[in-house]
Design an enzyme around this catalytic site. Structure first.
Site, PDB file in Angstrom:
ATOM      1  N   TYR A  28       0.769  -1.068  -0.037  1.00 32.17           N
ATOM      2  CA  TYR A  28       0.106  -0.100  -0.156  1.00 32.17           C
ATOM      3  C   TYR A  28       0.957   1.106   0.058  1.00 32.17           C
ATOM      4  O   TYR A  28       0.241   2.390  -0.220  1.00 32.17           O
ATOM      5  CB  TYR A  28      -0.882  -0.016   1.281  1.00 32.17           C
ATOM      6  CG  TYR A  28      -2.011  -1.066   1.308  1.00 32.17           C
ATOM      7  CD1 TYR A  28      -2.218  -1.851   0.265  1.00 32.17           C
ATOM      8  CD2 TYR A  28      -2.806  -0.918   2.582  1.00 32.17           C
ATOM      9  CE1 TYR A  28      -3.026  -3.061   0.531  1.00 32.17           C
ATOM     10  CE2 TYR A  28      -3.499  -2.144   2.777  1.00 32.17           C
ATOM     11  CZ  TYR A  28      -3.845  -3.059   1.519  1.00 32.17           C
ATOM     12  OH  TYR A  28      -4.961  -3.839   1.709  1.00 32.17           O
ATOM     13  N   HIS A  63       0.558 -11.395   1.825  1.00 32.24           N
ATOM     14  CA  HIS A  63      -0.419 -10.772   1.199  1.00 32.24           C
ATOM     15  C   HIS A  63      -1.339 -11.717   0.351  1.00 32.24           C
ATOM     16  O   HIS A  63      -2.549 -11.714   0.127  1.00 32.24           O
ATOM     17  CB  HIS A  63      -0.048  -9.731   0.576  1.00 32.24           C
ATOM     18  CG  HIS A  63      -0.927  -8.209   0.474  1.00 32.24           C
ATOM     19  ND1 HIS A  63      -0.546  -6.910   0.211  1.00 32.24           N
ATOM     20  CD2 HIS A  63      -2.302  -8.482   0.204  1.00 32.24           C
ATOM     21  CE1 HIS A  63      -1.661  -6.496   0.274  1.00 32.24           C
ATOM     22  NE2 HIS A  63      -2.497  -7.174  -0.054  1.00 32.24           N
TER      23      HIS A  63
END
Length: 280
Positions: A52, A110
Site C-alpha cells: 500500500y 498478502h
C-alpha cells in the site's frame, strides 16, 4: 479498545476488535489525518500493507494519536516479491522501520502466489519473526484451503487470520466455513464491495430502512453476524463513525439469508482468484 466494539480472541490468544479500519490508497498528510480521525472515532484495529506504500502514514498517525500504542492492533502484509526466507525477514524489519514501530500485532502473507511456490518459505519467516518478537500474531490473506493445508502440513502452524475478499456479491460461504472449522478467524477486505452498485441495492435498502440504518451499516452488520471482521475504509469522519455504529442492532435470520442470496458466481471485484492471481 472502544467500549462499544466487541472483541475476538484469535487461536494464539491475541485479542482483536470485531471491526477494523482499512487504509488502502490512504496516503500522505491527508492520509495521516484520516487515520488519526479513525483512531479518534474508536477504531483500534488498523490495517495496512507493504504494497500500500503507506506504512509510514499509518505510523505517523499512531504517533500523533492520543491513544497509546499498546491499545492498538496494527496489521501489515508481506508482498509476493519477498517470499524467499531471507527476503521476508528483511522485509518485515523494513516494514517496521517504515512505520516507526517496534512490532506489528498482526503480519500477513498478502497473496499465496502459488505459481511461484515460495509461500511456505515466507510462512517460516513469519513464524520466526514472531519468535524474535517482531510480530505478535501471524496470518495470511487470500489463502485457499489447499494453501492453508500445506502450511499446517509443512510447518505445523496454522494462521490466526485469513483475510479474504468478502461482500454480499461474493459471500465465500465455503471458505468462511472452512476457516471456522480450522479455528482461523476470517477478515473481510473490500467488505462493501469497493462501494460499487451494492450501495444502491434495493433489497438491502429495505432491510436497512427496517432498522433505521444505512446500507453500509447493514452490510457491515451482515459481516459481523457471519463471524467475520470487516475492515471498511473511509476518509470521511462521519462515515468512519457510521461504520462503527453497527453493534446496536441485529439482523434476523431471514434478512441474513436475503443479503447472502445476492452472491454472484462472478462476484469478485477484480477477478483476483488466489489460485491464479499473483501480486508482487
Amino acid at each position: 479498545m472502544d467500549k462499544n466494539v466487541p472483541e475476538i480472541t484469535l487461536n494464539d490468544g491475541l485479542i482483536v476488535p470485531n471491526i477494523g479500519f482499512g487504509t488502502y490508497t490512504i496516503k500522505g498528510a491527508r492520509g495521516v489525518n484520516a487515520i488519526e480521525d479513525a483512531i479518534a472515532a474508536g477504531y483500534r484495529l488498523i490495517d495496512t500493507a507493504y504494497n500500500y506504500e503507506n506504512e509510514a502514514t499509518v505510523g505517523q498517525a499512531i504517533k500523533r494519536s492520543s491513544v497509546p500504542r499498546e491499545k492498538l492492533v496494527v496489521t501489515s502484509k508481506l508482498p509476493g516479491r519477498y517470499h524467499l526466507y531471507d527476503d521476508a525477514v528483511t522485509a518485515i524489519q523494513e516494514s517496521l522501520y517504515r512505520a516507526g514501530l517496534d512490532y506489528y500485532d498482526l503480519y500477513l502473507i498478502h497473496w499465496p502466489n502459488p505459481k511461484q511456490d515460495q509461500y511456505i518459505e515466507a510462512w517460516q519467516a513469519l513464524i520466526d519473526a514472531q519468535k524474535f518478537g517482531l510480530i505478535r500474531s501471524i496470518g495470511v490473506s487470500n489463502f485457499l484451503p489447499e494453501h492453508l493445508k500445506r502450511l499446517e502440513k509443512e510447518t505445523g502452524v496454522l494462521p490466526s487470520i485469513n483475510q479474504i475478499e468478502l461482500h454480499p456479491y461474493f459471500t465465500q460461504e465455503k471458505q468462511l466455513a472452512w476457516n471456522k472449522e480450522q479455528g482461523i478467524q476470517t477478515q473481510s477486505w473490500s467488505p462493501l464491495g469497493r462501494a460499487n452498485d451494492i450501495l444502491q441495492n434495493k433489497a438491502i435498502k429495505e432491510i436497512a430502512d427496517t432498522h433505521q440504518k444505512s446500507i453500509s451499516q447493514t452490510i457491515l452488520r451482515w459481516h459481523i453476524q457471519l463471524g467475520s471482521i470487516p475492515i471498511p475504509k473511509s476518509s470521511s469522519f462521519k462515515h468512519q463513525l457510521d461504520n462503527l455504529s453497527i453493534f446496536d442492532f441485529v439482523l434476523t435470520d431471514e434478512e441474513m439469508t436475503l443479503i447472502s442470496a445476492l452472491n454472484k458466481p462472478d462476484g469478485r471485484n477484480k477477478n483476483q482468484d488466489p489460485a491464479e492471481y499473483e501480486e508482487f
